[in-house]
Design a protein around this motif. Structure first.
Motif, PDB file in Angstrom:
ATOM      1  N   SER A  78     -22.755 -16.810   9.056  1.00  0.00           N
ATOM      2  CA  SER A  78     -24.116 -16.602   9.588  1.00  0.00           C
ATOM      3  C   SER A  78     -24.779 -17.892  10.060  1.00  0.00           C
ATOM      4  O   SER A  78     -25.974 -18.084   9.886  1.00  0.00           O
ATOM      5  CB  SER A  78     -24.997 -15.911   8.539  1.00  0.00           C
ATOM      6  OG  SER A  78     -24.437 -14.688   8.126  1.00  0.00           O
ATOM      7  N   PHE A  79     -23.999 -18.789  10.647  1.00  0.00           N
ATOM      8  CA  PHE A  79     -24.478 -20.076  11.182  1.00  0.00           C
ATOM      9  C   PHE A  79     -24.987 -21.024  10.089  1.00  0.00           C
ATOM     10  O   PHE A  79     -25.681 -21.991  10.382  1.00  0.00           O
ATOM     11  CB  PHE A  79     -25.579 -19.880  12.228  1.00  0.00           C
ATOM     12  CG  PHE A  79     -25.124 -19.193  13.482  1.00  0.00           C
ATOM     13  CD1 PHE A  79     -24.150 -19.774  14.286  1.00  0.00           C
ATOM     14  CD2 PHE A  79     -25.672 -17.980  13.865  1.00  0.00           C
ATOM     15  CE1 PHE A  79     -23.728 -19.136  15.460  1.00  0.00           C
ATOM     16  CE2 PHE A  79     -25.260 -17.350  15.031  1.00  0.00           C
ATOM     17  CZ  PHE A  79     -24.284 -17.922  15.832  1.00  0.00           C
ATOM     18  N   LYS A  80     -24.623 -20.782   8.850  1.00  0.00           N
ATOM     19  CA  LYS A  80     -25.077 -21.641   7.756  1.00  0.00           C
ATOM     20  C   LYS A  80     -24.006 -22.620   7.280  1.00  0.00           C
ATOM     21  O   LYS A  80     -24.307 -23.589   6.592  1.00  0.00           O
ATOM     22  CB  LYS A  80     -25.529 -20.773   6.572  1.00  0.00           C
ATOM     23  CG  LYS A  80     -26.731 -19.887   6.885  1.00  0.00           C
ATOM     24  CD  LYS A  80     -27.078 -19.010   5.684  1.00  0.00           C
ATOM     25  CE  LYS A  80     -28.255 -18.100   5.994  1.00  0.00           C
ATOM     26  NZ  LYS A  80     -28.567 -17.201   4.845  1.00  0.00           N
ATOM     27  N   GLY A  81     -22.760 -22.339   7.607  1.00  0.00           N
ATOM     28  CA  GLY A  81     -21.671 -23.180   7.146  1.00  0.00           C
ATOM     29  C   GLY A  81     -21.123 -22.792   5.791  1.00  0.00           C
ATOM     30  O   GLY A  81     -20.159 -23.380   5.318  1.00  0.00           O
ATOM     31  N   PHE A  82     -21.728 -21.788   5.154  1.00  0.00           N
ATOM     32  CA  PHE A  82     -21.238 -21.297   3.865  1.00  0.00           C
ATOM     33  C   PHE A  82     -21.815 -19.898   3.651  1.00  0.00           C
ATOM     34  O   PHE A  82     -22.797 -19.495   4.286  1.00  0.00           O
ATOM     35  CB  PHE A  82     -21.690 -22.209   2.714  1.00  0.00           C
ATOM     36  CG  PHE A  82     -23.180 -22.176   2.477  1.00  0.00           C
ATOM     37  CD1 PHE A  82     -23.756 -21.306   1.570  1.00  0.00           C
ATOM     38  CD2 PHE A  82     -24.018 -23.029   3.203  1.00  0.00           C
ATOM     39  CE1 PHE A  82     -25.130 -21.273   1.377  1.00  0.00           C
ATOM     40  CE2 PHE A  82     -25.398 -23.000   3.017  1.00  0.00           C
ATOM     41  CZ  PHE A  82     -25.946 -22.120   2.097  1.00  0.00           C
ATOM     42  N   ARG A  83     -21.197 -19.169   2.752  1.00  0.00           N
ATOM     43  CA  ARG A  83     -21.708 -17.858   2.351  1.00  0.00           C
ATOM     44  C   ARG A  83     -21.119 -17.532   0.995  1.00  0.00           C
ATOM     45  O   ARG A  83     -19.920 -17.269   0.865  1.00  0.00           O
ATOM     46  CB  ARG A  83     -21.340 -16.783   3.382  1.00  0.00           C
ATOM     47  CG  ARG A  83     -21.886 -15.405   3.021  1.00  0.00           C
ATOM     48  CD  ARG A  83     -21.673 -14.417   4.145  1.00  0.00           C
ATOM     49  NE  ARG A  83     -22.060 -13.079   3.751  1.00  0.00           N
ATOM     50  CZ  ARG A  83     -22.086 -12.040   4.561  1.00  0.00           C
ATOM     51  NH1 ARG A  83     -21.739 -12.180   5.832  1.00  0.00           N
ATOM     52  NH2 ARG A  83     -22.439 -10.838   4.120  1.00  0.00           N
ATOM     53  N   GLU A  84     -21.945 -17.574  -0.019  1.00  0.00           N
ATOM     54  CA  GLU A  84     -21.459 -17.433  -1.394  1.00  0.00           C
ATOM     55  C   GLU A  84     -20.832 -16.069  -1.653  1.00  0.00           C
ATOM     56  O   GLU A  84     -19.914 -15.954  -2.469  1.00  0.00           O
ATOM     57  CB  GLU A  84     -22.603 -17.691  -2.381  1.00  0.00           C
ATOM     58  CG  GLU A  84     -23.081 -19.149  -2.382  1.00  0.00           C
ATOM     59  CD  GLU A  84     -24.180 -19.394  -3.384  1.00  0.00           C
ATOM     60  OE1 GLU A  84     -24.622 -18.404  -4.022  1.00  0.00           O
ATOM     61  OE2 GLU A  84     -24.607 -20.549  -3.542  1.00  0.00           O
ATOM     62  N   ASP A  85     -21.323 -15.032  -0.984  1.00  0.00           N
ATOM     63  CA  ASP A  85     -20.793 -13.693  -1.220  1.00  0.00           C
ATOM     64  C   ASP A  85     -19.788 -13.283  -0.142  1.00  0.00           C
ATOM     65  O   ASP A  85     -19.439 -12.114  -0.020  1.00  0.00           O
ATOM     66  CB  ASP A  85     -21.927 -12.663  -1.273  1.00  0.00           C
ATOM     67  CG  ASP A  85     -22.684 -12.550   0.056  1.00  0.00           C
ATOM     68  OD1 ASP A  85     -22.566 -13.477   0.895  1.00  0.00           O
ATOM     69  OD2 ASP A  85     -23.393 -11.538   0.255  1.00  0.00           O
ATOM     70  N   GLY A  86     -19.296 -14.256   0.628  1.00  0.00           N
ATOM     71  CA  GLY A  86     -18.414 -13.940   1.753  1.00  0.00           C
ATOM     72  C   GLY A  86     -16.958 -13.847   1.350  1.00  0.00           C
ATOM     73  O   GLY A  86     -16.568 -14.120   0.211  1.00  0.00           O
ATOM     74  N   SER A  87     -16.134 -13.475   2.324  1.00  0.00           N
ATOM     75  CA  SER A  87     -14.695 -13.389   2.122  1.00  0.00           C
ATOM     76  C   SER A  87     -13.994 -13.708   3.438  1.00  0.00           C
ATOM     77  O   SER A  87     -14.627 -13.831   4.485  1.00  0.00           O
ATOM     78  CB  SER A  87     -14.280 -12.001   1.612  1.00  0.00           C
ATOM     79  OG  SER A  87     -14.673 -10.994   2.528  1.00  0.00           O
TER      80      SER A  87
END
Length: 259
Positions: free
Chosen positions: A208-217
């Protein structure tokens, strides 16, 4: 040994509401990032025809494969770009992931939008062998929908692939440990996941254009035939330019070699 680089990249549709990450603000950043790898093939997901043609103008030495396609103005397309100095285009096609796979813009299984895969047979100029590339983008809402869509992909690809080595890339909108991968593993396509083969730690590919996503896969994959291809290296391109990311997905970059 014939080595070639393949990239899978969800380029994010042209959405002015994305602010500094709108297409106008990152189109050159994305193209420059991918050009660095001198890829032989790029598979993109999302993008309308004008955006995809604009992207081709920014890619060094790559051509879009669309001779099989009659573009529909309000549809976004997974697309393949190839490097003519490395590969010769032999054949190509689109398969809509529905109960009527050769009716353009058809949708089934409760899909939010019509979804499709695109394929191409490419002949390597170095060794004269043919390779079968498939680029897919599955539904983003329901696992049951994706499961039916991948069944269509598997069934139709088996009809047209012959015995060519297969490279399947795309945005599958779920992790490698869910129903889509189960269907692929149980099929006759005989694919392997080099990310797992090379022992990489699982991480998110959509951020999401943030460079990270804690709940992502890891929802963006490059898979290949087990017996005829080997992956030398694979990684996610996570760099940004002054805080602007090339896309809301990290491009997946792999170097493959023919056995």
């Amino acid at each position: 040994m014939f080595n070639f680089t393949v990239i899978s990249s969800n380029i994010r549709f042209n959405n002015p509401a994305d602010g500094i990450h709108s297409w106008d603000g990152r189109r050159v950043i994305l193209a420059n990032a991918l050009n660095t790898y001198r890829p032989a093939v790029i598979g993109t997901q999302e993008g309308w025809e004008p955006q995809l043609r604009d992207f081709q103008e920014l890619l060094d030495g790559l051509e879009i494969i669309d001779t099989n396609r009659e573009w529909i103005e309000d549809r976004m397309y997974p697309s393949l770009y190839y490097r003519p100095e490395i590969f010769e285009l032999i054949n190509s096609g689109d398969i809509w992931l529905s109960e009527t796979p050769y009716i353009a813009a058809s949708k089934s299984f409760g899909s939010a939008f019509p979804r499709l895969c695109t394929w191409a047979v490419l002949k390597a100029k170095e060794n004269g062998k043919h390779y079968f590339f498939v680029n897919a983008h599955l539904d983003h809402l329901e696992s049951s929908t994706r499961q039916e869509q991948i069944k269509v992909l598997i069934n139709e690809i088996e009809k047209v692939r012959a015995d060519y080595p297969l490279i399947l890339i795309g945005d599958f909108n779920e992790s490698p440990f869910e129903s889509v991968r189960k269907e692929l593993n149980e099929s006759k396509l005989n694919l392997t996941d080099p990310w797992i083969d090379l022992g990489h730690e699982e991480c998110e590919s959509h951020h999401s254009f943030k460079g990270f996503r804690e709940d992502g896969s890891r929802i963006d994959w490059i898979l290949h035939s087990k017996d005829s291809l080997k992956c030398e290296q694979i990684h996610l391109h996570k760099e940004s330019s002054d805080g602007v990311y090339p896309s809301d997905h990290f491009p997946v970059c792999a170097t493959l070699s023919a056995k």
